[in-house]
Design a protein around this motif. Structure first.
Motif, PDB file in Angstrom:
ATOM      1  N   ALA A 276      27.623 -36.390  26.333  1.00  0.00           N
ATOM      2  CA  ALA A 276      26.816 -37.696  26.976  1.00  0.00           C
ATOM      3  C   ALA A 276      25.974 -37.153  28.251  1.00  0.00           C
ATOM      4  O   ALA A 276      25.045 -37.706  28.497  1.00  0.00           O
ATOM      5  CB  ALA A 276      27.694 -38.567  27.704  1.00  0.00           C
TER       6      ALA A 276
ATOM      7  N   ASP B  86      33.545 -43.015  24.529  1.00  0.00           N
ATOM      8  CA  ASP B  86      32.494 -43.713  24.940  1.00  0.00           C
ATOM      9  C   ASP B  86      32.167 -43.588  26.348  1.00  0.00           C
ATOM     10  O   ASP B  86      30.974 -43.529  26.978  1.00  0.00           O
ATOM     11  CB  ASP B  86      32.563 -45.224  24.678  1.00  0.00           C
ATOM     12  CG  ASP B  86      32.373 -45.365  22.924  1.00  0.00           C
ATOM     13  OD1 ASP B  86      31.643 -44.874  22.439  1.00  0.00           O
ATOM     14  OD2 ASP B  86      33.441 -46.191  22.625  1.00  0.00           O
ATOM     15  N   ASP B  87      33.050 -43.433  27.187  1.00  0.00           N
ATOM     16  CA  ASP B  87      33.260 -43.119  28.608  1.00  0.00           C
ATOM     17  C   ASP B  87      34.064 -41.651  28.915  1.00  0.00           C
ATOM     18  O   ASP B  87      35.162 -41.817  28.923  1.00  0.00           O
ATOM     19  CB  ASP B  87      33.791 -44.283  29.189  1.00  0.00           C
ATOM     20  CG  ASP B  87      33.686 -44.053  30.641  1.00  0.00           C
ATOM     21  OD1 ASP B  87      32.747 -43.494  31.259  1.00  0.00           O
ATOM     22  OD2 ASP B  87      34.561 -44.488  31.605  1.00  0.00           O
TER      23      ASP B  87
ATOM     24  N   ASP C  42      22.074 -38.072  23.725  1.00  0.00           N
ATOM     25  CA  ASP C  42      23.562 -38.368  23.232  1.00  0.00           C
ATOM     26  C   ASP C  42      24.041 -39.285  24.162  1.00  0.00           C
ATOM     27  O   ASP C  42      24.140 -39.566  25.353  1.00  0.00           O
ATOM     28  CB  ASP C  42      24.225 -37.017  23.389  1.00  0.00           C
ATOM     29  CG  ASP C  42      24.207 -35.981  22.478  1.00  0.00           C
ATOM     30  OD1 ASP C  42      23.482 -36.180  21.500  1.00  0.00           O
ATOM     31  OD2 ASP C  42      24.419 -34.924  22.737  1.00  0.00           O
ATOM     32  N   ASN C  43      24.716 -40.594  23.668  1.00  0.00           N
ATOM     33  CA  ASN C  43      25.279 -41.631  24.192  1.00  0.00           C
ATOM     34  C   ASN C  43      26.808 -41.576  24.343  1.00  0.00           C
ATOM     35  O   ASN C  43      27.326 -42.237  25.401  1.00  0.00           O
ATOM     36  CB  ASN C  43      24.998 -42.850  23.548  1.00  0.00           C
ATOM     37  CG  ASN C  43      23.384 -43.206  23.663  1.00  0.00           C
ATOM     38  OD1 ASN C  43      22.815 -43.037  24.548  1.00  0.00           O
ATOM     39  ND2 ASN C  43      23.018 -43.883  22.530  1.00  0.00           N
ATOM     40  N   THR C  44      27.380 -40.802  23.629  1.00  0.00           N
ATOM     41  CA  THR C  44      28.856 -40.518  23.573  1.00  0.00           C
ATOM     42  C   THR C  44      29.066 -38.992  23.595  1.00  0.00           C
ATOM     43  O   THR C  44      28.265 -38.016  23.451  1.00  0.00           O
ATOM     44  CB  THR C  44      29.469 -41.077  22.437  1.00  0.00           C
ATOM     45  OG1 THR C  44      29.014 -40.565  21.181  1.00  0.00           O
ATOM     46  CG2 THR C  44      29.242 -42.773  22.252  1.00  0.00           C
TER      47      THR C  44
ATOM     48  N   ASN D 129      20.299 -35.019  26.727  1.00  0.00           N
ATOM     49  CA  ASN D 129      19.530 -36.121  26.648  1.00  0.00           C
ATOM     50  C   ASN D 129      19.594 -36.556  25.296  1.00  0.00           C
ATOM     51  O   ASN D 129      19.664 -35.666  24.187  1.00  0.00           O
ATOM     52  CB  ASN D 129      18.146 -35.691  26.649  1.00  0.00           C
ATOM     53  CG  ASN D 129      17.844 -35.542  28.214  1.00  0.00           C
ATOM     54  OD1 ASN D 129      18.452 -35.973  29.016  1.00  0.00           O
ATOM     55  ND2 ASN D 129      16.969 -34.462  28.544  1.00  0.00           N
TER      56      ASN D 129
END
Length: 159
Positions: free
Chosen positions: A132, A86-87, A137-139, A135
């Protein structure tokens, strides 16, 4: 890390070549990093791919990157899984210009996983499913494909 990536971009003609070099660098790091991991975590044996995946995600990523990954999306034969971050600390404060859209900026992570697991007799390949920095993609998701267990080779002239 960004300086390393930029130097590779300057040194190589294509983004694909940079991706290969990041993987090679990661592999070489992983081959050495596994010793530190094993000594710090006091793990002596990897009994299964599932246990290994959990150790990578919860212990390895935490130990070396300060984050944990989630393990999931196992294949039916349990030879493939995904590590989801996630990060991703590699991508903090990074904007990827459009001309480098094919760059797998964190590809060194795939090489580290591959190199470390090879040292504990597991042959795997890795690839990025999502990043991430792209564009939409959040993870960051890394897919790990188990190929085979390697046999321990006895050194030549070893008695």
């Amino acid at each position: 890390y960004g300086a390393i990536v930029m130097q590779l971009i300057a040194d190589y003609d294509t983004v694909e070549e940079v991706n290969v070099q990041l993987d090679k660098m990661g592999y070489n790091i992983g081959v050495r990093l596994i010793d530190e991991f094993l000594s710090q975590s006091r793990i002596t044996k990897f009994s299964s791919l599932k246990e290994t995946a959990d150790l990578i995600a919860k212990v390895g990523f935490k130990m070396f990157l300060g984050v944990t990954a989630n393990v999931g999306k196992w294949s039916a034969d349990e030879k493939e899984f995904s590590l989801t971050l996630d990060d991703n600390p590699f991508t903090d404060f990074v904007d990827l210009p459009e001309q480098y859209s094919g760059l797998l900026y964190s590809n060194m992570l795939c090489g580290v996983i591959r190199g470390a697991l090879e040292m504990v007799q597991m042959k795997v390949t890795c690839s990025f499913i999502s990043d991430a920095l792209r564009n939409g993609d959040n993870t960051t998701e890394i897919r790990v494909y188990f190929k085979e267990y390697l046999s321990e080779a006895q050194p030549i002239n070893d008695e």
